[in-house]
Motif scaffolding. Sequence first.
Motif, PDB file in Angstrom:
ATOM      1  N   PHE A   1       1.015  -1.121  -0.050  1.00  0.00           N
ATOM      2  CA  PHE A   1      -0.525  -0.174  -0.243  1.00  0.00           C
ATOM      3  C   PHE A   1       0.484   1.265   0.057  1.00  0.00           C
ATOM      4  N   MET A   2       0.733   2.166  -0.448  1.00  0.00           N
ATOM      5  CA  MET A   2       0.718   3.735  -0.035  1.00  0.00           C
ATOM      6  C   MET A   2       0.247   4.558   0.619  1.00  0.00           C
ATOM      7  N   VAL A   3       0.933   4.857   1.571  1.00  0.00           N
ATOM      8  CA  VAL A   3       0.208   5.736   2.937  1.00  0.00           C
ATOM      9  C   VAL A   3      -1.009   6.450   2.385  1.00  0.00           C
ATOM     10  N   ASP A   4      -0.962   7.133   1.155  1.00  0.00           N
ATOM     11  CA  ASP A   4      -1.559   8.342   1.132  1.00  0.00           C
ATOM     12  C   ASP A   4      -3.393   7.373   0.525  1.00  0.00           C
ATOM     13  N   TRP A   5      -3.415   5.888   0.551  1.00  0.00           N
ATOM     14  CA  TRP A   5      -4.361   5.273   0.039  1.00  0.00           C
ATOM     15  C   TRP A   5      -5.082   5.602   1.369  1.00  0.00           C
ATOM     16  N   LEU A   6      -4.077   5.576   2.460  1.00  0.00           N
ATOM     17  CA  LEU A   6      -5.010   5.210   4.145  1.00  0.00           C
ATOM     18  C   LEU A   6      -6.027   6.247   4.478  1.00  0.00           C
ATOM     19  N   PRO A   7      -7.270   5.662   5.148  1.00  0.00           N
ATOM     20  CA  PRO A   7      -7.575   6.716   5.878  1.00  0.00           C
ATOM     21  C   PRO A   7      -6.591   7.819   6.793  1.00  0.00           C
ATOM     22  N   PRO A   8      -6.872   8.742   7.050  1.00  0.00           N
ATOM     23  CA  PRO A   8      -5.431   9.403   7.633  1.00  0.00           C
ATOM     24  C   PRO A   8      -5.178   9.405   9.293  1.00  0.00           C
ATOM     25  N   ARG A   9      -6.436   8.477  10.076  1.00  0.00           N
ATOM     26  CA  ARG A   9      -5.998   8.273  11.145  1.00  0.00           C
ATOM     27  C   ARG A   9      -5.204   6.767  10.901  1.00  0.00           C
ATOM     28  N   ALA A  10      -5.486   6.567  10.201  1.00  0.00           N
ATOM     29  CA  ALA A  10      -4.696   4.951   9.738  1.00  0.00           C
ATOM     30  C   ALA A  10      -3.246   5.214   9.439  1.00  0.00           C
ATOM     31  N   ARG A  11      -3.250   6.240   9.171  1.00  0.00           N
ATOM     32  CA  ARG A  11      -1.516   7.071   8.400  1.00  0.00           C
ATOM     33  C   ARG A  11      -1.313   6.900   9.798  1.00  0.00           C
ATOM     34  N   VAL A  12      -1.775   7.176  10.263  1.00  0.00           N
ATOM     35  CA  VAL A  12      -0.345   7.970  11.603  1.00  0.00           C
ATOM     36  C   VAL A  12       0.075   6.082  12.340  1.00  0.00           C
ATOM     37  N   TYR A  13      -0.249   5.348  12.337  1.00  0.00           N
ATOM     38  CA  TYR A  13      -0.500   3.539  12.971  1.00  0.00           C
ATOM     39  C   TYR A  13       1.029   2.977  11.730  1.00  0.00           C
ATOM     40  N   ALA A  14       0.508   3.777  10.623  1.00  0.00           N
ATOM     41  CA  ALA A  14       1.728   2.809   9.511  1.00  0.00           C
ATOM     42  C   ALA A  14       2.545   3.591   9.378  1.00  0.00           C
ATOM     43  N   LEU A  15       2.533   4.297   9.696  1.00  0.00           N
ATOM     44  CA  LEU A  15       4.393   5.803  10.031  1.00  0.00           C
ATOM     45  C   LEU A  15       4.957   5.316  11.608  1.00  0.00           C
ATOM     46  N   TYR A  16       4.464   4.258  12.206  1.00  0.00           N
ATOM     47  CA  TYR A  16       5.034   3.712  12.966  1.00  0.00           C
ATOM     48  C   TYR A  16       6.283   2.666  12.531  1.00  0.00           C
ATOM     49  N   MET A  17       5.729   2.339  12.114  1.00  0.00           N
ATOM     50  CA  MET A  17       6.685   1.072  11.182  1.00  0.00           C
ATOM     51  C   MET A  17       7.764   2.144  10.294  1.00  0.00           C
ATOM     52  N   PRO A  18       9.335   1.536  10.599  1.00  0.00           N
ATOM     53  CA  PRO A  18      10.021   2.121   9.411  1.00  0.00           C
ATOM     54  C   PRO A  18      10.242   2.094   8.237  1.00  0.00           C
TER      55      PRO A  18
END
Lengths: 275, 215
Positions: free
Chosen positions: A207-224
């Motif tokens: 996936f790309m972060v931009d495809w995610l809902p804004p709230r999920a983006r925060v969590y996704a970006l915990y992963m290096p």
Amino acid sequence: MAHPANPSADPAPGKEISFIESLRLRFVVVGALMLRELHTRYGRENIGFLWIIGEPLLFCLGVTAFWSAVRPSYEHGIPVPSFVLTGYAPLMLWRHAVTRSVLCFTANASLLYHKQLGVLDLLAARIVLETVGSIVAFVVVALLFSVFDAYTPPKDFGLFYLGWFYMILFSAGCAIVFACASEMADWVEKITTVTGYLMIPVSGFAFMVDWLPPRARVYALYMPSVHAYEMIRGGQYGSSVVIHYDLAYVSFTCAAIGVIGLIMTRSVRKYIQVE
Amino acid sequence: MIEIRDLRKIYRMHNRTQVVLDKVNLDIQMGQKLALMGRNGAGKSTLIRLIGKVEVPTSGTVKHKMRVSWPLGFTGAFQGSLSGIDNMRFVSRIYRTDFVKLRNFVEEFAELGEHLYKPVKTYSSGMRARLAFALSIAIDFDCYLIDEVILVGDYRFHERCRSYLFDQKAGRTLIIASHDAGLLTDVCDSALVLNQGQAISYSNVADAANSYQSL
């Protein structure tokens, strides 16, 4: 019987070994380990090492075929083959580096009889080999795809390379931590395969972060690795995609994992039973 | 010289701690031939592996001021799935010796013939030891760590080991762990008896053998 002359790895009696000399010794040892690893894995009289390229090729073809059958060939405005390829090669690097490193000290305990060979050399040989392997695999598959217009060169090579760099750093850190932890506790080896599967959804490969809902983006970006993937895709597709990454965060987390791993290598020797 | 200072090794197994070596201090001079004696489990192999830096001491230090071999024995040092030749290639790389010279020497010395091209895991323990001896002699260390493997191979092999390793004029430093008091008295000039974590030095091997037999 002629006795062979003997310049060897040890310093002359009573002499301290210099930094340059010890660095040279590391190259010699890691190089020898890599050649040995290639021998044990692929034998010496066949082309088995080509499977380093064969595996990602088959995977990319399979996923692309499947995806094109059920979905339009452009997803979110991105061509599928190159998206799968830029995703799978880095993931393969992570997975191979980690699975090859787990319990590698136990498997190679007899080599630790040679005192110039340390646990970090065993890890370095594997990590370098897997890094080279996945980059070669990526390049070969990319060239092959580009013959059929399924791949075009990255728009921004700087960002593309930077993403790969962080992916290598992240994979190396994880490999060292997993390798040491697997010697310290039995269950670590058991969960390695599961972790590999879990990486497929959470790594950022699909996936790309931009495809995610804004709230999920925060969590996704915990992963290096998500940051690394964003950079790779940003480099690949240029301004046609929106990317999210934080250089400071990814640098800090990758360095932290690496440092934790290096600290663990200092005590792992106690856990290794050398026959 | 090898300097051993306050060397201590403690094994923790199933919540039991076992002190294998306790505060061992020892200097081993160039050319010294040291016999290690002690009952099974007294720590002979452990001491050899600590000197060879295969194991890490619980505390204390081992300093090498000469080139010390890896512990020569029935186990270790080789990758079982690789052939003798491939193992040799690896060893020649990490010890930076010329592979062709090494191979020629080992072929002649160890007399393993076609076995050199077979995986090491198919070797008998005697063949393994012969390969290890031949390789380490070819690399030419100052000090050899020998763990109970002297009586392998046939008469010719013995004679070769004798002329390369055991002879005074070969000038090697030897550290030999063995139960064979006869051979130790023959070859060595000093002894260390290990008992319950303690190491007692003797400058006369026969005395050491007597005290070991009374343990």
